[in-house]
Design a protein around this motif. Structure first.
Motif, PDB file in Angstrom:
ATOM      1  N   ARG A 114       0.833  -1.209   0.000  1.00  0.00           N
ATOM      2  CA  ARG A 114       0.000   0.000   0.000  1.00  0.00           C
ATOM      3  C   ARG A 114       0.871   1.264   0.000  1.00  0.00           C
ATOM      4  O   ARG A 114       0.644   2.202  -0.755  1.00  0.00           O
ATOM      5  CB  ARG A 114      -0.895  -0.006   1.240  1.00  0.00           C
ATOM      6  N   ARG A 115       1.911   1.221   0.861  1.00  0.00           N
ATOM      7  CA  ARG A 115       2.814   2.380   0.929  1.00  0.00           C
ATOM      8  C   ARG A 115       3.500   2.611  -0.399  1.00  0.00           C
ATOM      9  O   ARG A 115       3.658   3.737  -0.856  1.00  0.00           O
ATOM     10  CB  ARG A 115       3.890   2.138   1.993  1.00  0.00           C
ATOM     11  N   LYS A 116       3.928   1.496  -0.998  1.00  0.00           N
ATOM     12  CA  LYS A 116       4.619   1.607  -2.276  1.00  0.00           C
ATOM     13  C   LYS A 116       3.720   2.281  -3.312  1.00  0.00           C
ATOM     14  O   LYS A 116       4.145   3.189  -4.026  1.00  0.00           O
ATOM     15  CB  LYS A 116       5.007   0.207  -2.753  1.00  0.00           C
ATOM     16  N   LEU A 117       2.478   1.823  -3.329  1.00  0.00           N
ATOM     17  CA  LEU A 117       1.507   2.392  -4.284  1.00  0.00           C
ATOM     18  C   LEU A 117       1.316   3.881  -4.035  1.00  0.00           C
ATOM     19  O   LEU A 117       1.326   4.689  -4.956  1.00  0.00           O
ATOM     20  CB  LEU A 117       0.162   1.676  -4.158  1.00  0.00           C
ATOM     21  N   LEU A 118       1.171   4.227  -2.754  1.00  0.00           N
ATOM     22  CA  LEU A 118       0.968   5.634  -2.400  1.00  0.00           C
ATOM     23  C   LEU A 118       2.168   6.478  -2.785  1.00  0.00           C
ATOM     24  O   LEU A 118       2.034   7.587  -3.301  1.00  0.00           O
ATOM     25  CB  LEU A 118       0.698   5.769  -0.903  1.00  0.00           C
ATOM     26  N   MET A 119       3.369   5.915  -2.538  1.00  0.00           N
ATOM     27  CA  MET A 119       4.576   6.659  -2.872  1.00  0.00           C
ATOM     28  C   MET A 119       4.704   6.858  -4.371  1.00  0.00           C
ATOM     29  O   MET A 119       5.113   7.914  -4.836  1.00  0.00           O
ATOM     30  CB  MET A 119       5.795   5.932  -2.331  1.00  0.00           C
ATOM     31  N   ASN A 120       4.319   5.827  -5.093  1.00  0.00           N
ATOM     32  CA  ASN A 120       4.375   5.947  -6.544  1.00  0.00           C
ATOM     33  C   ASN A 120       3.477   7.076  -7.033  1.00  0.00           C
ATOM     34  O   ASN A 120       3.878   7.871  -7.870  1.00  0.00           O
ATOM     35  CB  ASN A 120       3.928   4.643  -7.215  1.00  0.00           C
ATOM     36  N   SER A 121       2.287   7.124  -6.471  1.00  0.00           N
ATOM     37  CA  SER A 121       1.362   8.181  -6.900  1.00  0.00           C
ATOM     38  C   SER A 121       1.908   9.551  -6.547  1.00  0.00           C
ATOM     39  O   SER A 121       1.789  10.501  -7.319  1.00  0.00           O
ATOM     40  CB  SER A 121      -0.011   7.973  -6.273  1.00  0.00           C
ATOM     41  N   GLU A 122       2.535   9.614  -5.375  1.00  0.00           N
ATOM     42  CA  GLU A 122       3.106  10.902  -4.958  1.00  0.00           C
ATOM     43  C   GLU A 122       4.217  11.336  -5.910  1.00  0.00           C
ATOM     44  O   GLU A 122       4.288  12.490  -6.333  1.00  0.00           O
ATOM     45  CB  GLU A 122       3.668  10.765  -3.552  1.00  0.00           C
ATOM     46  N   GLU A 123       5.071  10.361  -6.254  1.00  0.00           N
ATOM     47  CA  GLU A 123       6.160  10.684  -7.181  1.00  0.00           C
ATOM     48  C   GLU A 123       5.621  11.147  -8.521  1.00  0.00           C
ATOM     49  O   GLU A 123       6.142  12.085  -9.133  1.00  0.00           O
ATOM     50  CB  GLU A 123       7.051   9.453  -7.387  1.00  0.00           C
TER      51      GLU A 123
END
Lengths: 297, 180
Positions: A38-47
């Motif tokens: 989930r964190r990875k997905l969120l970070m990707n969206s942020e990037e």
């Protein structure tokens, strides 16, 4: 993503962090894996958003920012549904009240919902509309420079948010504006003004202009109108939400200032219209008098 | 003594104010009538409307015929007619689409032509009355804005073309507002 508070880390923020980390410790392996995903997905969206907005982070500071975002994600976790944030945007006579993410309707609401997932606001963040934005911008200056892009993004997004609200407001206002346009243009006071100006022009051409400049009686009439406007029923003049107002709002000018300046601008427009009618009637009368040869200047 | 040159000047520019006013009025009136004008012109230019009407009536007739045929008893005939209707409907759709696109194009061209003509008219008026005022008043009447009102002529007490165009546009817009 949740923006940091002004002082860089409030006690409540720290408390949430510790609570979330302790809860993370109690997770099973599969839950932890899901959480990491989930964190990875969120970070990707942020990037992705950062890339779109043009915020590039230095490679060296990557770890720091990474851990920072992690911390923020941790603080996001305990409140998947953000507390209702009440915002009031005052623009002209209309007051647009928007209550957080919960009661946003339509496509904009959906958009907001999407955005709020990744850029959650603290409950106190939206309590004071644009004023808060200014505070935050001041806070940005005080904070470490590496955080500036993040805050800039948050600031931009909150302004964008307000612009979207304005758009929403505009959409809801549009049909009523179209219906009441004629009424708005020709309310009783407006007709009174125009007729008064025309009559004054005739009077001035007949009696006054030989002794006085034609603009002096007009100015007196405008002063009289200013006083008389109180005694006329105020038509519900809705402020037109234009691209200009949205742009001003995006640049951080408070809505109240914009509405006041728009009000002044519309008053100036009214005076200009009066002047045009006055001058036209004066010239018309003058030319008619000349044509019929009754008077020569 | 002071009024004599004013009178002479006025004689030279007599009627200019009315010319500008009538041009502005005509332009504004045409702008209001432009949608109906463009639809009339496009109707005149497009002669396919009749063909379209014919196709529509044909489809209607075929549909009526289809309703009289029993699908169970005369399936082949029914299917043939249905195919024919479908073909005709498709043809009509393409026809309507082309016509609508053409209509939009015609309207766009008419609008553009109108705005170009309007701009040309305004520019020519400004060009003509650049140095001479549309009307002249005694300069004391217009004090302290006589220079602004006379712009770009520079004639004391004159009403310049720019000022008069602005005034006329505003007044005509107010007058025509109930009809727009």
């Amino acid at each position: 993503m949740e923006p940091e508070p002004l002082d860089g880390g409030s006690p409540s923020h720290n408390a949430t962090d510790t609570a979330s980390s302790s809860s993370a410790a109690g997770l099973t392996a599969s839950q932890r894996r899901a959480e990491i995903r989930r964190r990875k997905l969120l970070m990707n969206s942020e990037e992705r958003i950062n890339r779109i907005m043009g915020f590039h982070r230095p490679k060296g500071g990557d770890d720091e920012s990474h851990s920072e975002s992690k911390l923020q994600l941790e603080s996001d976790k305990p409140s998947p549904l953000p507390a209702p944030v009440s915002k009031r945007v005052v623009l002209g006579d209309t007051v647009c009240s928007l209550a957080g993410t919960a009661d946003h309707a339509g496509s904009i609401g959906e958009y907001k919902g999407e955005r709020k997932d990744t850029f959650n606001k603290p409950p106190e963040a939206g309590s004071d509309g644009t004023g808060e934005l200014r505070q935050r911008s001041r806070g940005d200056l005080l904070e470490a420079p590496q955080r500036a892009p993040r805050h800039g993004l948050d600031q931009y997004l909150s302004r964008f948010d307000e612009a979207m609200k304005l758009r929403n407001q505009l959409m809801s206002e549009k049909p009523s504006q179209e219906n009441g346009n004629a009424v708005e243009e020709f309310d009783s006071f407006r007709i009174f003004r125009l007729v008064g100006c025309a009559l004054l022009a005739i009077g001035v051409r007949a009696f006054v202009c030989k002794y006085l400049s034609i603009f002096a009686p007009f100015l007196t009439l405008q002063l009289a109108y200013m006083g008389l406007s109180k005694y006329f029923p105020k038509s519900e003049k809705k402020t037109k939400t234009t691209v200009l107002t949205a742009a001003l709002l995006l640049s951080g000018i408070p809505a109240e200032v914009i509405s006041r300046s728009m009000d002044t601008y519309s008053k100036m427009g009214d005076v200009f219209t009066d002047l045009c009618v006055y001058f036209f009637t004066f010239i018309f009368c003058h030319e008619l008098l000349l044509f019929f040869g009754s008077e020569v200047p | 003594m002071d009024d004599l040159p004013v009178k002479t000047e006025h004689v030279t520019v007599g009627g200019a104010w009315l010319l500008v006013l009538s041009s502005v009025f005509l332009c504004n009136l045409l702008k209001i009538l432009l949608p109906s004008c463009s639809s009339v012109i496009s109707r005149l230019l497009q002669k396919d409307a009749e063909q379209e009407f014919q196709m529509r009536s044909e489809i209607q007739n075929m549909k009526q015929e289809l309703s009289t045929i029993s699908m169970m008893d005369e399936f082949a005939r029914y299917a043939r007619l249905e195919r024919k209707i479908n073909k005709m409907t498709d043809k009509l759709k393409t026809h309507v689409k082309t016509r609508t696109a053409q209509l939009a194009k015609i309207k766009w061209v008419i609008n553009i032509v109108f705005y170009i003509l309007q701009a040309a008219l305004m520019i020519s008026l400004i060009w003509k009355y650049y140095s001479e005022p549309v009307t002249v008043l005694p300069d004391k009447w217009l004090a302290p804005l006589e220079r602004l009102v006379a712009f770009p002529t520079g004639v004391a007490g004159g009403v310049g073309i720019t000022c008069w165009l602005v005034v006329c546009n505003k007044v005509v817009a107010i007058m025509l507002h109930p009809f727009s």
